[in-house]
Design a protein around this motif. Structure first.
Motif, PDB file in Angstrom:
ATOM      1  N   ALA A 122      34.637 -12.579 140.842  1.00  0.00           N
ATOM      2  CA  ALA A 122      35.278 -13.687 140.122  1.00  0.00           C
ATOM      3  C   ALA A 122      36.299 -13.180 139.103  1.00  0.00           C
ATOM      4  O   ALA A 122      37.157 -13.942 138.647  1.00  0.00           O
ATOM      5  CB  ALA A 122      34.232 -14.553 139.437  1.00  0.00           C
ATOM      6  N   GLY A 123      36.237 -11.894 138.760  1.00  0.00           N
ATOM      7  CA  GLY A 123      37.224 -11.324 137.855  1.00  0.00           C
ATOM      8  C   GLY A 123      38.639 -11.404 138.417  1.00  0.00           C
ATOM      9  O   GLY A 123      39.600 -11.544 137.667  1.00  0.00           O
ATOM     10  N   HIS A 124      38.751 -11.331 139.745  1.00  0.00           N
ATOM     11  CA  HIS A 124      40.071 -11.465 140.382  1.00  0.00           C
ATOM     12  C   HIS A 124      40.622 -12.867 140.149  1.00  0.00           C
ATOM     13  O   HIS A 124      41.796 -13.033 139.809  1.00  0.00           O
ATOM     14  CB  HIS A 124      39.963 -11.177 141.885  1.00  0.00           C
ATOM     15  CG  HIS A 124      41.201 -11.515 142.646  1.00  0.00           C
ATOM     16  ND1 HIS A 124      42.349 -10.757 142.560  1.00  0.00           N
ATOM     17  CD2 HIS A 124      41.485 -12.540 143.479  1.00  0.00           C
ATOM     18  CE1 HIS A 124      43.284 -11.299 143.317  1.00  0.00           C
ATOM     19  NE2 HIS A 124      42.782 -12.372 143.889  1.00  0.00           N
ATOM     20  N   ASP A 125      39.771 -13.875 140.307  1.00  0.00           N
ATOM     21  CA  ASP A 125      40.207 -15.254 140.065  1.00  0.00           C
ATOM     22  C   ASP A 125      40.623 -15.439 138.612  1.00  0.00           C
ATOM     23  O   ASP A 125      41.614 -16.107 138.320  1.00  0.00           O
ATOM     24  CB  ASP A 125      39.090 -16.238 140.418  1.00  0.00           C
ATOM     25  CG  ASP A 125      38.668 -16.128 141.873  1.00  0.00           C
ATOM     26  OD1 ASP A 125      39.515 -15.789 142.719  1.00  0.00           O
ATOM     27  OD2 ASP A 125      37.478 -16.369 142.160  1.00  0.00           O
ATOM     28  N   ALA A 126      39.864 -14.838 137.702  1.00  0.00           N
ATOM     29  CA  ALA A 126      40.203 -14.933 136.280  1.00  0.00           C
ATOM     30  C   ALA A 126      41.564 -14.306 136.002  1.00  0.00           C
ATOM     31  O   ALA A 126      42.322 -14.802 135.171  1.00  0.00           O
ATOM     32  CB  ALA A 126      39.128 -14.257 135.435  1.00  0.00           C
ATOM     33  N   ARG A 127      41.889 -13.222 136.699  1.00  0.00           N
ATOM     34  CA  ARG A 127      43.199 -12.593 136.499  1.00  0.00           C
ATOM     35  C   ARG A 127      44.325 -13.515 136.966  1.00  0.00           C
ATOM     36  O   ARG A 127      45.375 -13.601 136.342  1.00  0.00           O
ATOM     37  CB  ARG A 127      43.287 -11.266 137.232  1.00  0.00           C
ATOM     38  CG  ARG A 127      44.551 -10.533 136.844  1.00  0.00           C
ATOM     39  CD  ARG A 127      44.593  -9.117 137.382  1.00  0.00           C
ATOM     40  NE  ARG A 127      45.673  -8.368 136.811  1.00  0.00           N
ATOM     41  CZ  ARG A 127      46.960  -8.689 136.878  1.00  0.00           C
ATOM     42  NH1 ARG A 127      47.343  -9.797 137.472  1.00  0.00           N
ATOM     43  NH2 ARG A 127      47.878  -7.926 136.332  1.00  0.00           N
ATOM     44  N   LEU A 128      44.099 -14.230 138.049  1.00  0.00           N
ATOM     45  CA  LEU A 128      45.104 -15.194 138.509  1.00  0.00           C
ATOM     46  C   LEU A 128      45.285 -16.307 137.487  1.00  0.00           C
ATOM     47  O   LEU A 128      46.413 -16.710 137.181  1.00  0.00           O
ATOM     48  CB  LEU A 128      44.706 -15.767 139.867  1.00  0.00           C
ATOM     49  CG  LEU A 128      44.661 -14.771 141.020  1.00  0.00           C
ATOM     50  CD1 LEU A 128      44.129 -15.433 142.284  1.00  0.00           C
ATOM     51  CD2 LEU A 128      46.026 -14.151 141.267  1.00  0.00           C
ATOM     52  N   VAL A 129      44.196 -16.787 136.914  1.00  0.00           N
ATOM     53  CA  VAL A 129      44.278 -17.829 135.887  1.00  0.00           C
ATOM     54  C   VAL A 129      44.968 -17.279 134.633  1.00  0.00           C
ATOM     55  O   VAL A 129      45.758 -17.975 133.999  1.00  0.00           O
ATOM     56  CB  VAL A 129      42.878 -18.401 135.562  1.00  0.00           C
ATOM     57  CG1 VAL A 129      42.939 -19.349 134.368  1.00  0.00           C
ATOM     58  CG2 VAL A 129      42.308 -19.109 136.784  1.00  0.00           C
TER      59      VAL A 129
END
Length: 108
Positions: free
Chosen positions: A63-70
């Motif tokens: 989920a850290g990847h998604d957080a980076r996109l956000v």
């Protein structure tokens, strides 16, 4: 349109197995999305936004990847993301999720 493009959508389809596109299909999709979206540069200032999100939402793992996109969305003051994985972004308030097929349908 002010949304971030999850680049995973440029190389695979929306099927359950997320089959990979051919190079020709990938090239065509990139060209199509470039007509709809302005592509912005990645930058270091995204990190501090990412760190705040990971801490605030207690994020770890993939989920850290998604957080980076956000974090990139917030840094560039965008309003949404173009992605196959909209459910992965429900924890983030005020992020509009767009489906690739919906955008391409509007383009034609």
């Amino acid at each position: 349109m002010s949304s971030l493009v999850d680049t995973n959508i440029l190389t695979r389809d929306a099927s359950p197995g997320h089959n990979h596109h051919t190079p020709a299909r990938t090239h065509a999709d990139i060209a199509g999305f470039r007509r709809v979206f302005d592509f912005l540069q990645d930058e270091r200032a995204i990190y501090s936004n990412w760190e705040n999100l990971v801490t605030h939402h207690e994020i770890s793992g993939k989920a850290g990847h998604d957080a980076r996109l956000v974090a990139a969305i917030r840094r560039h003051q965008l309003t949404g993301i173009l992605t196959f994985n909209g459910k992965d972004f429900t924890r983030f308030a005020q992020i509009n999720v767009l489906e690739p097929e919906e955008v391409l349908r509007q383009e034609t």
